[in-house]
Design a protein around this motif. Structure first.
Motif, PDB file in Angstrom:
ATOM      1  N   ASP A   1      83.707  61.518  97.389  1.00 17.25           N
ATOM      2  CA  ASP A   1      83.486  62.590  98.363  1.00 17.25           C
ATOM      3  C   ASP A   1      84.169  62.217  99.671  1.00 17.25           C
ATOM      4  N   ASP A   2      84.774  63.209 100.310  1.00 18.51           N
ATOM      5  CA  ASP A   2      85.525  62.961 101.538  1.00 18.51           C
ATOM      6  C   ASP A   2      84.659  62.462 102.690  1.00 18.51           C
ATOM      7  N   VAL A   3      83.348  62.676 102.636  1.00 20.96           N
ATOM      8  CA  VAL A   3      82.514  62.211 103.732  1.00 20.96           C
ATOM      9  C   VAL A   3      82.529  60.688 103.813  1.00 20.96           C
ATOM     10  N   PHE A   4      82.655  60.004 102.678  1.00 22.62           N
ATOM     11  CA  PHE A   4      82.730  58.547 102.694  1.00 22.62           C
ATOM     12  C   PHE A   4      84.088  58.079 103.204  1.00 22.62           C
ATOM     13  N   PHE A   5      85.129  58.832 102.876  1.00 20.59           N
ATOM     14  CA  PHE A   5      86.446  58.527 103.439  1.00 20.59           C
ATOM     15  C   PHE A   5      86.404  58.687 104.956  1.00 20.59           C
ATOM     16  N   GLU A   6      85.768  59.748 105.421  1.00 20.91           N
ATOM     17  CA  GLU A   6      85.634  59.972 106.860  1.00 20.91           C
ATOM     18  C   GLU A   6      84.939  58.795 107.529  1.00 20.91           C
ATOM     19  N   ALA A   7      83.864  58.307 106.911  1.00  9.99           N
ATOM     20  CA  ALA A   7      83.124  57.188 107.488  1.00  9.99           C
ATOM     21  C   ALA A   7      83.969  55.921 107.526  1.00  9.99           C
ATOM     22  N   ALA A   8      84.682  55.634 106.438  1.00  9.82           N
ATOM     23  CA  ALA A   8      85.426  54.380 106.344  1.00  9.82           C
ATOM     24  C   ALA A   8      86.674  54.376 107.211  1.00  9.82           C
ATOM     25  N   PHE A   9      87.310  55.540 107.367  1.00  6.09           N
ATOM     26  CA  PHE A   9      88.618  55.593 108.023  1.00  6.09           C
ATOM     27  C   PHE A   9      88.607  56.266 109.393  1.00  6.09           C
TER      28      PHE A   9
END
Length: 290
Positions: A86-94
């Protein structure tokens, strides 16, 4: 998931005192800094992934299960590589404050190595023995940092992170015993070090950082509260892995802040290697449970 990504500019977050504390002790708690809206979206998405995991019948690329797992009584220990789910985890990591904190602590350009959501289940979430992250996935230098984002209260009673202050300065410790890979360095930890270990209690909104060589572990969860934590592992841009990743990701080695390194920085020394994980990695629970 995310196909295009522009590396954000680094916005310094930490004070010189906080960075000095991390360098001295090997870990740092940053209180109430994580965006609440993003945290709520991460928690809601994690709940959805847990519900989807009910139908998973055996360990997969993303789901690590207890032997007792079933659709009626789900028992999921970890969701690996959530940035792929899910893109929300990408948002958090990056894109979140995590990237800036990581750049602050490695002291320059930083890249993503992996991410995972750990669940320490109530009344039985297993103890994790003393270990060093870097020794499990050694790099050309030890400038690695893991950032933990608690989704629930993380307390001594439900098996929060424990760290041994200053242990990162002792260098890599052996994670083998009698020719078997144990994924812990319990036999190398002294009684004095155990006495100095600290519980890293944290709450949603906090971020806890620990160095790749700091010795850490956690007690079993004997409480009625689950402990859920997102952990993002970062590496300095000039640190390159010697071995196959324990958790692979399509985003591995993507830059988070700054530009890619043109040279590897290599720390001198003899490096003890973990087993070859290129064919797949089971879990820290299975290695330590043998």
């Amino acid at each position: 998931m995310t196909q295009q990504f522009t590396v954000p500019e680094h916005r310094p977050i930490l004070t010189e005192g906080q960075k000095a504390e991390y360098q001295d002790r090997g870990f740092l708690a940053i209180r109430n800094v994580f965006d609440r809206n993003l945290l709520d979206r991460l928690i809601a998405t994690t709940d959805r992934l847990l519900e989807q995991g009910r139908t998973v019948q055996e360990k997969s690329r993303h789901y690590d299960l207890n032997a007792s797992h079933s659709a009626k009584h789900p028992s999921i220990r970890r969701i690996s590589s959530p940035t792929e789910l899910d893109d929300v985890f990408f948002e958090a990591a990056f894109n979140s404050i995590l990237g800036d904190i990581a750049a602050d602590l490695v002291g320059g350009p930083v890249k993503f190595y992996h991410a995972k959501i750990n669940f320490k289940l109530p009344q039985g979430g297993a103890e994790i023995g003393w270990h060093q992250d870097w020794s499990v996935f050694p790099h050309t230098n030890s400038n690695l940092v893991a950032l933990s984002v608690p989704f629930t209260r993380s307390r001594q009673g439900n098996g929060c992170l424990k760290t041994i202050p200053g242990s990162q300065r002792h260098g890599p410790l052996s994670h083998w015993a009698d020719g078997r890979y144990t994924l812990n360095c319990n036999t190398s930890v002294t009684a004095d070090e155990l006495a100095a270990a600290e519980y890293n209690e944290a709450s949603p909104g906090d971020v806890v950082a620990h160095h790749g060589l700091v010795v850490h572990g956690s007690d079993a969860n004997l409480s009625d509260e689950i402990r859920t934590t997102l952990i993002v592992q970062y590496a300095a841009a000039d640190a390159f892995a010697y071995t196959a990743p324990v958790i692979d990701s399509i985003h591995r080695n993507w830059m988070v802040r700054g530009r890619p390194a043109t040279h590897a920085r290599v720390e001198a020394g003899v490096i003890e290697l973990p087993p070859d994980f290129s064919g797949g990695y089971s879990s820290i629970h299975s290695h330590q449970g043998r």
